[in-house]
Design an enzyme around this catalytic site. Structure first.
Site, PDB file in Angstrom:
ATOM      1  CE  LYS A  80       0.211   2.500   4.582  1.00 21.89           C
ATOM      2  NZ  LYS A  80       0.322   3.892   4.067  1.00 21.89           N
ATOM      3  CB  THR A 122       2.997   9.843   5.051  1.00 15.47           C
ATOM      4  OG1 THR A 122       2.017  10.967   5.092  1.00 15.47           O
ATOM      5  CG2 THR A 122       4.165  10.223   5.854  1.00 15.47           C
ATOM      6  CD  GLU A 167      -5.819   4.247  -0.605  1.00 10.29           C
ATOM      7  OE1 GLU A 167      -5.715   4.955  -1.519  1.00 10.29           O
ATOM      8  OE2 GLU A 167      -5.606   4.561   0.602  1.00 10.29           O
ATOM      9  CG  ASP A 191      -1.733   1.397   1.438  1.00  4.61           C
ATOM     10  OD1 ASP A 191      -1.781   2.055   0.497  1.00  4.61           O
ATOM     11  OD2 ASP A 191      -2.355   1.233   2.625  1.00  4.61           O
TER      12      ASP A 191
HETATM   13  P1  ADP Z   1      -0.843   7.108   4.148  1.00  4.68           P
HETATM   14  O1  ADP Z   1      -1.472   5.857   3.542  1.00  4.68           O
HETATM   15  O2  ADP Z   1      -1.572   8.284   3.893  1.00  4.68           O
HETATM   16  O3  ADP Z   1       0.697   7.143   3.924  1.00  4.68           O
HETATM   17  P2  ADP Z   1      -0.726   6.232   6.836  1.00  4.68           P
HETATM   18  O4  ADP Z   1      -1.651   5.654   7.336  1.00  4.68           O
HETATM   19  O5  ADP Z   1       0.663   5.378   6.485  1.00  4.68           O
HETATM   20  O6  ADP Z   1      -0.980   7.291   5.715  1.00  4.68           O
HETATM   21  O7  ADP Z   1      -0.384   7.288   7.962  1.00  4.68           O
HETATM   22  C1  ADP Z   1       0.664   8.343   7.713  1.00  4.68           C
HETATM   23  C2  ADP Z   1       0.667   9.054   9.076  1.00  4.68           C
HETATM   24  O8  ADP Z   1       1.275   8.290  10.107  1.00  4.68           O
HETATM   25  C3  ADP Z   1       1.662  10.352   9.063  1.00  4.68           C
HETATM   26  O9  ADP Z   1       1.079  11.373   8.658  1.00  4.68           O
HETATM   27  C4  ADP Z   1       2.227  10.349  10.628  1.00  4.68           C
HETATM   28  O10 ADP Z   1       1.282  11.013  11.285  1.00  4.68           O
HETATM   29  C5  ADP Z   1       2.283   8.871  10.954  1.00  4.68           C
HETATM   30  N1  ADP Z   1       3.268   8.132  10.999  1.00  4.68           N
HETATM   31  C6  ADP Z   1       3.514   7.058  11.677  1.00  4.68           C
HETATM   32  N2  ADP Z   1       4.996   6.378  11.841  1.00  4.68           N
HETATM   33  C7  ADP Z   1       5.405   7.426  10.996  1.00  4.68           C
HETATM   34  C8  ADP Z   1       6.854   7.450  10.493  1.00  4.68           C
HETATM   35  N3  ADP Z   1       7.861   6.548  11.007  1.00  4.68           N
HETATM   36  N4  ADP Z   1       7.197   8.550   9.754  1.00  4.68           N
HETATM   37  C9  ADP Z   1       6.145   9.396   9.399  1.00  4.68           C
HETATM   38  N5  ADP Z   1       5.044   9.350   9.781  1.00  4.68           N
HETATM   39  C10 ADP Z   1       4.539   8.565  10.590  1.00  4.68           C
HETATM   40 MG    MG Z   2      -3.380   5.000   3.413  1.00  5.43          MG
END
Ligand code: ADP
Ligand code: MG
Length: 265
Positions: free
Chosen positions: A13, A10, A70, A6
Site C-alpha cells: 500500500k 499480500t 508497523e 506499507d
Molecule cells: P497485508 O498487509 O498482509 O498485505 P492487506 O491489508 O493488504 O494485508 O490485505 C490483504 C487481503 O486483502 C488479501 O488477503 C485479500 O483477501 C484482500 N485483497 C483485496 N484486494 C486484493 C487484490 N487486488 N489482490 C489480492 N488480495 C486482495
Molecule cells: Mg498489513
C-alpha cells in the site's frame, strides 16, 4: 513529495503526499521489484516505510528510507483518518484484517497489541481457492456475494428446532456444521465462498469483541484490504459487532493506515 509505504504479506500500500494532495496506490507484494524500480526513478522524494516486507524493499532502493514499526504506523494512520473524518474516540479496538488479523487496543496516546487470529484475507483467498479453484480476488468476493450460507452453516435455531433458544437463534452455532445434513444436495461456488466469508468474518469479530470486553471499550475500528469490494464481509462483521452491543467503524481508505501513518510517525 512524501511517499509512505506499507509493504505487507499480500499487498503493498502506497500513499503519496504532494503539497495538499494525497494519492493512494497499491500493488501485489509479488510485484515488489516493480515497485522498487518505480521508486528508484523518482527524484526529490522522502520515503517512509513499514510492514513485513519493508526491509526487503528498502534493500532494493537507492533512496534513504525512514522505517517505522508497523503497529505504531498503523495506529498513527488510523488516528489521522479518524480526525479527518471528525470521528472522536477516546479509546477503541482496531482490527487490521490483512493477510492475517492483528488486533490492538488504542487510546489517545498509544496502541498496544491485544491479540490476533490467522483467520483473515489470506484464509479467504486460500480456503476459497481450495473449495472453488478461483484465485482471482475480485471474482472470489463477487461470487461469494451471490451465495447463501443456509445449507452450510448450522445456526442455533437449527439445533433447537423451534424450542426456545438461550441466545439468538440466528447466531452461527457451527460454521460448516450443516453440510452433512445436506449431502444429497449440491453446493455452489457461491454458497461455499459465502460460508468462507462467514467463518472469517465471525472469527475476526469474535476475537475483536473479546478484546473490546477485556479493555472495556465499546468501539471497534475495522481496517485492512480484506474489506475491499467486499460488502458481504463488512455486513457479517457489522451485524455481529452490533448484535454483541458494540459499535463498528469502517474508515474510507482504512487499508492505507500503515502507509499513511509511516509518514507521520
Ligand atoms: P497485508 O498487509 O498482509 O498485505 P492487506 O491489508 O493488504 O494485508 O490485505 C490483504 C487481503 O486483502 C488479501 O488477503 C485479500 O483477501 C484482500 N485483497 C483485496 N484486494 C486484493 C487484490 N487486488 N489482490 C489480492 N488480495 C486482495
Ligand atoms: Mg498489513
Amino acid at each position: 513529495m512524501k511517499i509512505g509505504i506499507d509493504a505487507g504479506g499480500t499487498l503493498i500500500k502506497v500513499v503519496i503526499e504532494n503539497e495538499n494532495e494525497r494519492t493512494y496506490k497499491k500493488w501485489l507484494s509479488t510485484e515488489i521489484d516493480h515497485v522498487a524500480t518505480w521508486l528508484n526513478q523518482l527524484n526529490d522524494v522522502e520515503i517512509f516505510m513499514t510492514g513485513g516486507k519493508a526491509q526487503y524493499l528498502d534493500s532494493l532502493i537507492s533512496h534513504e528510507v525512514k522505517r517505522s514499526i508497523e503497529f505504531d504506523a498503523t495506529y498513527a494512520g488510523i488516528q489521522l483518518f479518524l480526525e479527518e473524518h471528525d470521528i472522536h474516540l477516546d479509546n477503541y479496538i482496531f482490527s487490521n484484517v490483512g493477510t492475517g488479523t492483528s488486533i490492538h487496543y488504542a487510546t489517545k496516546e498509544q496502541q498496544e497489541r491485544a491479540g490476533g487470529t490467522g483467520a483473515g484475507g489470506g484464509m479467504i483467498q486460500g480456503l476459497g481457492y481450495l473449495l472453488t479453484q478461483i484465485s482471482d480476488y475480485d471474482q472470489l468476493v463477487q461470487t461469494a456475494s451471490q451465495g447463501d450460507r443456509d445449507k452450510i452453516d448450522l445456526k442455533v435455531k437449527h439445533i433447537y428446532k423451534g424450542d426456545k433458544t438461550p441466545i439468538s437463534g440466528e447466531l452461527t452455532a457451527s460454521n460448516f456444521g450443516h453440510v452433512l445434513q445436506h449431502m444429497d444436495e449440491t453446493f455452489s461456488n457461491e454458497d461455499r465462498l459465502a460460508a468462507v466469508l462467514g467463518i472469517v468474518g465471525e472469527t475476526v469479530t469474535t476475537v475483536s469483541i473479546h478484546a473490546a470486553k477485556q479493555f472495556e471499550t465499546e468501539n471497534v475500528v475495522y481496517i485492512g484490504s480484506s474489506f475491499i469490494n467486499n460488502d458481504l464481509l463488512r455486513k457479517i462483521v457489522i451485524d455481529y459487532t452490533v448484535l454483541r452491543g458494540l459499535k463498528p467503524f469502517f474508515i474510507e481508505n482504512g487499508e492505507f493506515s500503515g502507509a499513511l501513518g509511516s509518514i507521520y510517525r
